[in-house]
Design an enzyme around this catalytic site. Structure first.
Site, PDB file in Angstrom:
ATOM      1  N   GLU A   1       0.501   4.622 -50.048  1.00 30.20           N
ATOM      2  CA  GLU A   1      -0.881   5.195 -49.871  1.00 30.20           C
ATOM      3  C   GLU A   1      -1.063   5.876 -48.748  1.00 30.20           C
ATOM      4  OE1 GLU A   1      -3.120   1.965 -52.655  1.00 30.20           O
ATOM      5  OE2 GLU A   1      -3.701   2.256 -50.645  1.00 30.20           O
TER       6      GLU A   1
ATOM      7  N   SER B   1       5.110   1.456 -45.771  1.00 28.21           N
ATOM      8  CA  SER B   1       6.075   0.311 -45.824  1.00 28.21           C
ATOM      9  C   SER B   1       5.249  -0.929 -45.720  1.00 28.21           C
ATOM     10  CB  SER B   1       6.833   0.139 -44.490  1.00 28.21           C
ATOM     11  OG  SER B   1       7.700   1.442 -44.391  1.00 28.21           O
TER      12      SER B   1
ATOM     13  N   ARG C   1      16.631  -0.083 -52.402  1.00 25.92           N
ATOM     14  CA  ARG C   1      17.504   0.199 -51.112  1.00 25.92           C
ATOM     15  C   ARG C   1      18.863   0.572 -51.336  1.00 25.92           C
ATOM     16  NH1 ARG C   1      13.503  -4.399 -48.363  1.00 25.92           N
ATOM     17  NH2 ARG C   1      11.788  -2.729 -47.929  1.00 25.92           N
TER      18      ARG C   1
ATOM     19  N   ARG D   1      39.504  27.416 -41.024  1.00 20.38           N
ATOM     20  CA  ARG D   1      39.220  28.246 -39.899  1.00 20.38           C
ATOM     21  C   ARG D   1      40.028  28.028 -38.798  1.00 20.38           C
ATOM     22  NH1 ARG D   1      35.976  32.233 -37.437  1.00 20.38           N
ATOM     23  NH2 ARG D   1      34.741  31.438 -35.487  1.00 20.38           N
TER      24      ARG D   1
ATOM     25  N   GLN E   1      41.820  18.094 -31.086  1.00 20.02           N
ATOM     26  CA  GLN E   1      41.469  16.692 -31.161  1.00 20.02           C
ATOM     27  C   GLN E   1      40.283  16.378 -31.323  1.00 20.02           C
ATOM     28  OE1 GLN E   1      42.171  13.895 -27.577  1.00 20.02           O
ATOM     29  NE2 GLN E   1      43.857  13.335 -28.543  1.00 20.02           N
TER      30      GLN E   1
ATOM     31  N   GLN F   1      28.239  20.951 -36.365  1.00 22.90           N
ATOM     32  CA  GLN F   1      28.991  21.117 -35.100  1.00 22.90           C
ATOM     33  C   GLN F   1      30.243  21.770 -35.564  1.00 22.90           C
ATOM     34  OE1 GLN F   1      27.355  20.798 -32.603  1.00 22.90           O
ATOM     35  NE2 GLN F   1      28.411  21.195 -30.849  1.00 22.90           N
TER      36      GLN F   1
ATOM     37  N   GLU G   1      12.173   4.267 -49.178  1.00 22.03           N
ATOM     38  CA  GLU G   1      12.505   2.636 -49.854  1.00 22.03           C
ATOM     39  C   GLU G   1      12.425   1.541 -48.281  1.00 22.03           C
ATOM     40  OE1 GLU G   1      12.845   1.610 -52.385  1.00 22.03           O
ATOM     41  OE2 GLU G   1      12.852   3.355 -53.702  1.00 22.03           O
ATOM     42  N   GLY G   2      11.494   2.177 -47.178  1.00 19.52           N
ATOM     43  CA  GLY G   2      11.556   1.273 -46.104  1.00 19.52           C
ATOM     44  C   GLY G   2      12.411   2.056 -45.017  1.00 19.52           C
TER      45      GLY G   2
END
Length: 388
Positions: free
Chosen positions: A129, A134, A246, A271, A282, A339, A366-367
Site C-alpha cells: 500500500e 516492507s 524471495r 571486440r 587483464q 563497462q 519481495e523485501g
C-alpha cells in the site's frame, strides 16, 4: 554453466528442456513484447501449452507439481531471456497460487487452481500500500463483517499484473488492535467484483509488459467463502509466502546475471582495441572472472536453499541471504557488462543497457535489501537486539 553437484538427472533435464524452450519461443518474442509493452498472445499460448503456468500447482488440478528446486532452476532459464517472462508466471506459480493451493478450501482450490494451471485464469497478490511496503503490519486496507458478508475498503499499489488478473489474493486488517498478531486476514476477490477497481497503472523505469497497478476496494463485498485459511491468519500467510518468493527473485537474478555474463564474454572475444581483442586485457578478464564467480555463488545459494525447502526445512534465513546477495550481485554484473561494452553499452539499441536498467527492480521487490539485512541480523542476534 557450472553444476553444483546437487541437481538430479531429472532436474538437469528440466533445465535443458526449459533452456531450449526459452531460446526457441521466448527469446524471438522479446522485441515484440518490448514494443507492445504487453505479453504477446502467441507467447501466452506457448507458455500455456508447455505447462509453465502450472509448474508448482498440484497434478490433481492440472499442474506439474514441481518442488521449489525444480521451479527455481526453470525460472533461471526463463530470466535469461527477460525478467518480464518470470513476472508474468510468478503469481500463477508463486504468491497467489501457493496461498490457494496450500491453505484454500476444497471449493476454492476446485474453483481457481485448474484455470491458474492452464493460464486461462491469471492471479495477483495484493499486499503493498502507499504507506505499507516492507512493513506489512502497517497496512490499512480493512475487511469488516456485515451480516454474512465481508466488506473490504482500502487501496493497494504496485501490484504486479493487477490490471490483467482474474482473481486477487488481498491481505486486509480485520482487527486493528491485534493486527499482525491475529488481526489480519486474506481474501479472494474476483476481478469482476464491482467493489474492486484498477484505478491507475504505474510506469516503472524498466520494461513494463507486466504492469504494476493500483487497486481500490470500495465497499467490496465478498462472502465467507472468500476467506483463505482462518480469519486472523493473514500475516502468517504473508510471511509464509515471502520466503519462497524471495528465493524465486534470487533465481531470476541468477538467470539475468548469466545473460549479462554471456554478453560480456562474447563482446570481449569479438571486440578489438589497439589491434587486440578485449579478452586479452587483464582488466576485462578480471571483470569477467569476478562476474562468473558471483553468478556461481548466487546460483549455489539458490539451489541449496530451494533443496532445503523441498526437504521441509525452514529457509527464512537462507532465502533472505540468497535474495540479498543475488539482487545486489546482478547490479554489479550488469554494470560490468556496460563497462566492457564501452560507449555502445549506454546506447538504447544495445541490449546490455536494457538489462542494466531492469536490474534495479530486484533490490526492491519481495523485501528491499535493507529488510533482508535486518532479517538476517535478527536470525543471528535475536529479536531482543534487532527490531524493525
Amino acid at each position: 554453466m557450472l553444476n553444483t553437484g546437487t541437481l538430479s538427472e531429472d532436474t538437469l533435464a528440466l533445465r535443458e528442456h526449459s533452456s531450449v524452450f526459452v531460446k526457441r519461443v521466448l527469446e524471438p518474442a522479446v522485441a515484440e513484447m518490448q514494443e507492445m509493452q504487453a505479453i504477446p498472445t502467441s507467447v501466452h499460448e506457448a507458455l500455456r501449452d508447455a505447462g509453465y503456468f502450472g509448474m508448482t500447482i498440484s497434478p490433481d488440478y492440472g499442474g506439474l507439481g514441481l518442488g521449489l528446486l525444480d521451479y527455481t532452476v526453470i525460472l533461471e532459464q526463463i530470466a535469461w531471456s527477460h525478467r518480464q517472462w518470470t513476472l508474468y508466471l510468478a503469481n500463477n506459480n508463486g504468491l497467489a497460487s501457493k496461498v490457494i493451493g496450500d491453505l484454500g478450501t476444497h471449493a476454492q482450490r476446485d474453483r481457481y487452481l485448474p484455470g491458474l494451471a492452464t493460464g486461462d485464469l491469471l492471479a495477483c497478490f495484493a499486499l503493498t500500500e502507499p504507506e505499507a511496503g516492507s512493513d506489512a503490519n502497517s497496512i490499512s486496507t480493512t475487511a469488516a463483517k456485515k451480516g454474512d458478508k465481508w466488506v473490504i475498503n482500502g487501496r493497494k499499489h504496485y501490484i504486479s499484473a493487477a490490471d490483467i488478473a482474474d482473481v486477487t489474493v488481498v491481505i486486509t486488517v480485520t482487527d486493528k488492535e491485534k493486527r499482525s498478531r491475529g488481526g489480519m486476514t486474506a481474501f479472494l476477490v474476483d476481478s469482476d467484483n464491482p467493489g474492486r477497481k484498477v484505478t491507475r497503472t504505474h510506469q516503472s523505469i524498466g520494461v513494463d509488459a507486466v504492469k504494476q497497478s493500483e487497486i481500490v476496494f470500495e465497499d467490496c463485498e465478498v462472502g465467507e467463502d472468500a476467506v483463505i485459511g482462518e480469519v486472523g491468519d493473514g500475516f502468517k500467510i504473508t510471511m509464509r509466502t515471502l520466503d519462497e518468493g524471495r528465493l524465486t527473485v534470487a533465481a531470476s537474478c541468477v538467470g539475468h546475471a548469466q545473460r549479462c555474463l554471456d554478453l560480456m564474454v562474447t563482446h570481449a572475444q569479438q571486440r578489438k582495441t589497439f589491434g587486440k581483442a578485449l579478452a586479452t586485457r587483464q582488466a576485462i578478464q578480471w571483470m569477467i572472472a569476478d562476474s562468473a564467480t558471483e553468478v556461481h555463488a548466487a546460483r549455489t545459494m539458490v539451489i541449496n536453499a530451494a533443496a532445503a525447502n523441498d526437504r521441509g526445512e525452514n529457509i527464512s534465513l537462507a532465502a533472505s541471504m540468497a535474495k540479498l546477495f543475488a539482487s545486489e550481485m546482478i547490479s554489479r554484473v550488469a554494470d560490468r557488462a556496460i563497462q566492457i561494452h564501452g560507449g555502445a553499452g549506454i546506447m538504447n539499441e544495445i541490449e546490455v543497457g536494457r538489462w542494466w536498467c531492469d536490474t534495479r527492480h530486484y533490490r526492491i521487490g519481495e523485501g528491499a535489501s535493507e529488510i533482508q539485512r535486518t532479517i538476517i541480523a535478527r536470525h543471528l542476534l535475536g529479536n531482543e537486539f534487532v527490531t524493525l
